[in-house]
Design a protein around this motif. Structure first.
Motif, PDB file in Angstrom:
ATOM      1  N   UNK A 316       0.854  -1.188   0.000  1.00 23.99           N
ATOM      2  CA  UNK A 316       0.000   0.000   0.000  1.00 23.99           C
ATOM      3  C   UNK A 316       0.887   1.234   0.000  1.00 23.99           C
ATOM      4  N   UNK A 317       0.411   2.309  -0.628  1.00 22.50           N
ATOM      5  CA  UNK A 317       1.167   3.563  -0.598  1.00 22.50           C
ATOM      6  C   UNK A 317       0.480   4.563   0.331  1.00 22.50           C
ATOM      7  N   UNK A 318       1.040   5.756   0.456  1.00 21.85           N
ATOM      8  CA  UNK A 318       0.487   6.726   1.403  1.00 21.85           C
ATOM      9  C   UNK A 318      -0.835   7.321   0.921  1.00 21.85           C
ATOM     10  N   UNK A 319      -1.249   7.004  -0.307  1.00 26.22           N
ATOM     11  CA  UNK A 319      -2.595   7.354  -0.772  1.00 26.22           C
ATOM     12  C   UNK A 319      -3.593   6.247  -0.448  1.00 26.22           C
ATOM     13  N   UNK A 320      -3.100   5.151   0.158  1.00 26.00           N
ATOM     14  CA  UNK A 320      -3.876   3.971   0.528  1.00 26.00           C
ATOM     15  C   UNK A 320      -4.350   3.174  -0.685  1.00 26.00           C
ATOM     16  N   UNK A 321      -3.618   3.286  -1.777  1.00 19.64           N
ATOM     17  CA  UNK A 321      -3.899   2.439  -2.945  1.00 19.64           C
ATOM     18  C   UNK A 321      -3.333   1.045  -2.687  1.00 19.64           C
ATOM     19  N   UNK A 322      -4.081   0.019  -3.035  1.00 20.05           N
ATOM     20  CA  UNK A 322      -3.669  -1.361  -2.801  1.00 20.05           C
ATOM     21  C   UNK A 322      -2.829  -1.859  -3.968  1.00 20.05           C
ATOM     22  N   UNK A 323      -1.677  -2.455  -3.634  1.00 24.14           N
ATOM     23  CA  UNK A 323      -0.805  -3.086  -4.630  1.00 24.14           C
ATOM     24  C   UNK A 323      -0.632  -4.546  -4.226  1.00 24.14           C
ATOM     25  N   UNK A 324      -1.618  -5.346  -4.601  1.00 22.95           N
ATOM     26  CA  UNK A 324      -1.575  -6.760  -4.231  1.00 22.95           C
ATOM     27  C   UNK A 324      -1.254  -7.638  -5.441  1.00 22.95           C
ATOM     28  N   UNK A 325      -2.028  -7.504  -6.525  1.00 27.05           N
ATOM     29  CA  UNK A 325      -1.807  -8.309  -7.725  1.00 27.05           C
ATOM     30  C   UNK A 325      -2.023  -7.469  -8.978  1.00 27.05           C
ATOM     31  N   UNK A 326      -1.403  -7.910 -10.069  1.00 30.00           N
ATOM     32  CA  UNK A 326      -1.593  -7.295 -11.381  1.00 30.00           C
ATOM     33  C   UNK A 326      -1.455  -8.391 -12.429  1.00 30.00           C
ATOM     34  N   UNK A 327      -2.411  -8.467 -13.335  1.00 38.46           N
ATOM     35  CA  UNK A 327      -2.341  -9.394 -14.467  1.00 38.46           C
ATOM     36  C   UNK A 327      -2.435  -8.568 -15.740  1.00 38.46           C
ATOM     37  N   UNK A 328      -1.424  -8.710 -16.611  1.00 36.22           N
ATOM     38  CA  UNK A 328      -1.291  -7.873 -17.807  1.00 36.22           C
ATOM     39  C   UNK A 328      -1.145  -8.752 -19.040  1.00 36.22           C
ATOM     40  N   UNK A 329      -1.913  -8.450 -20.067  1.00 41.33           N
ATOM     41  CA  UNK A 329      -1.837  -9.128 -21.364  1.00 41.33           C
ATOM     42  C   UNK A 329      -0.766  -8.418 -22.187  1.00 41.33           C
ATOM     43  N   UNK A 330       0.437  -9.022 -22.275  1.00 39.34           N
ATOM     44  CA  UNK A 330       1.546  -8.342 -22.945  1.00 39.34           C
ATOM     45  C   UNK A 330       1.461  -8.444 -24.466  1.00 39.34           C
TER      46      UNK A 330
END
Length: 339
Positions: A316-330
Motif C-alpha cells: 500500500x502507498x500513502x494514498x492507501x492504494x492497494x498493490x496486491x496483484x496485477x495481471x497484464x496481457x503483454x
C-alpha cells in the motif's frame, strides 16, 4: 546487528499468508483440457524479482525464507542491482553468509555497486571490482555470459516456458553489450522465444502507465531530475518493431513502483527497494510489520500472453492504494486485473 534487529518479529510467511493463493495460481495456466483446442504446451515460469537490498542481511534472509517455503512454485530469484550499501565499502556476501536458498538467486549490477564514497563524493571503480563483489557465487545459475573480462551480462533460456531472460550491465562496456543484445534478440525472434530483459535502471521515462496501482503517482522525475540510461532502449524497441515478443524490462533503482510503456513502447516494471530505507519509497517501511519486506513474485504464461505480479510485503502507498496483484496481457497490451 542493531539492538532493534535483534528483537524477534513475525516471519515473512505469517505476514503474507493472504497472497498465498495468488502465488499458487500465478504458477498455473488453463486446465489441460484446453490443450486439444488451443495447444497450451508451455509451463508458466514463476520467480521472485527483488532489487536494492543495499546490504541488509535480515531482509535478504527473509526473502530466502519465502522462496524456500514456496519453492514448489518459484523457480529462482532475480536481484536487479544495488547489492552493496551506499557504496562498495558497505558489502555483505549474502551467498556465503546468508540463509542458503533452495533456488538460484541471480544478480545484476547497480550504480551503488560500482562506486566508493569519500567525503560525500562518489568515485566510480573498475568493472572488475564490482564483478568480484556480485558475481563470486554463480555456480548453479546455468546462464550464458557475454564473453568479455569480468562479464556481468548474461542470458538464460527456459524452453519449457518459451522464454529468454537477458540481464544487462548499464555501467560498463555499453557498445559491446548493445551489439551482443541485438544478436540475442534477433536469435530469440527467429526461435519465437518471448523475452524479458533485466537491468538496474529503466530504459527511459515511462509515459503510459495504464493507471495501475503498481505505478507511483508521485512526481519523482520532477523531484530528482535524474536522466535515464537509454543505451538499451533502441535495440529492444527495434526487436518489438520487427515482431519480437517482448514481455517487459525488470528494474529497481527507483525504490518505488513503476509500471508502463516508454515512448518507444518498452514496458518497464520497477520493483520497490528490498531494503527498508524509505527515502524514495511511497510510504513508511516499519520493521515488524508487513511494510518491512518488499518484492514481487513474477510469472509469465506464454500460452495466454500474460505477465502476472504478486506483491509480497509492502502493498500500500500513502494514498492507501492497494498493490496486491496485477495481471497484464503483454500481447494485446491491456490490463486484465489490478487489485
Amino acid at each position: 546487528m542493531s539492538k532493534e534487529q535483534s528483537e524477534n518479529i513475525p516471519s515473512i510467511l505469517d505476514l503474507n499468508r493472504d497472497v498465498e493463493p495468488f502465488v499458487i495460481q500465478g504458477s498455473a495456466t488453463r486446465t489441460k483440457f484446453f490443450k486439444s483446442k488451443f495447444d497450451d504446451r508451455f509451463a508458466p515460469l514463476q520467480f521472485v524479482h527483488f532489487s536494492d537490498i543495499h546490504a541488509v542481511p535480515e531482509l535478504w534472509d527473509r526473502m530466502v525464507e519465502y522462496v524456500n517455503h514456496y519453492s514448489d512454485y518459484i523457480s529462482f530469484a532475480l536481484h536487479t542491482g544495488d547489492y552493496c550499501g551506499a557504496s562498495q565499502a558497505q558489502y555483505v556476501d549474502f551467498y556465503a553468509e546468508g540463509t542458503p536458498c533452495l533456488r538460484p538467486i541471480l544478480n545484476c549490477v547497480g550504480n551503488h555497486d560500482t562506486v566508493i564514497r569519500e567525503e560525500g563524493i562518489y568515485y566510480k571503480q573498475s568493472k572488475e571490482s564490482a564483478y568480484r563483489l556480485l558475481f563470486n557465487h554463480t555456480d548453479g545459475w546455468d546462464v550464458n555470459f557475454l564473453e568479455c573480462e569480468s562479464s556481468m551480462t548474461y542470458y538464460k533460456d527456459f524452453p519449457e516456458s518459451n522464454l529468454r531472460l537477458i540481464v544487462l550491465d548499464q555501467y560498463y562496456d555499453i557498445e559491446l553489450q548493445t551489439e551482443w543484445l541485438t544478436e540475442r534478440l534477433d536469435d530469440a525472434r527467429q526461435k519465437k522465444l518471448c523475452v524479458i530483459t533485466a537491468m538496474h535502471e529503466p530504459t527511459d521515462f515511462i509515459n503510459d502507465t495504464y493507471q495501475v496501482t503498481f505505478h507511483s503517482i508521485n512526481d519523482y522525475e520532477g523531484l530528482s531530475g535524474r536522466p535515464r540510461h537509454q543505451a538499451f532502449e533502441e535495440p529492444i524497441a527495434d526487436f518489438i518493431a520487427k515482431g519480437g515478443a517482448f514481455i517487459c524490462n525488470l528494474v529497481g533503482h527507483e525504490h518505488h513502483d513503476l509500471f508502463g510503456l516508454t515512448d518507444a513502447g518498452v514496458l518497464n516494471v520497477a520493483v520497490p527497494s528490498a531494503t527498508n530505507w524509505a527515502g524514495w519509497c511511497d510510504g513508511k517501511r516499519v520493521r515488524g510489520t508487513r511494510t518491512y519486506d518488499c518484492f514481487n513474485v513474477v510469472s509469465v504464461d506464454a500460452n495466454l500472453g500474460l505477465l502476472k505480479l504478486v506483491r509480497v510485503g509492502d502493498n500500500a502507498d500513502h494514498y492507501l492504494r492497494i498493490k496486491r496483484v496485477l495481471c497484464y496481457d503483454y500481447v494485446n497490451k491491456k490490463v486484465i486485473f489490478n487489485g
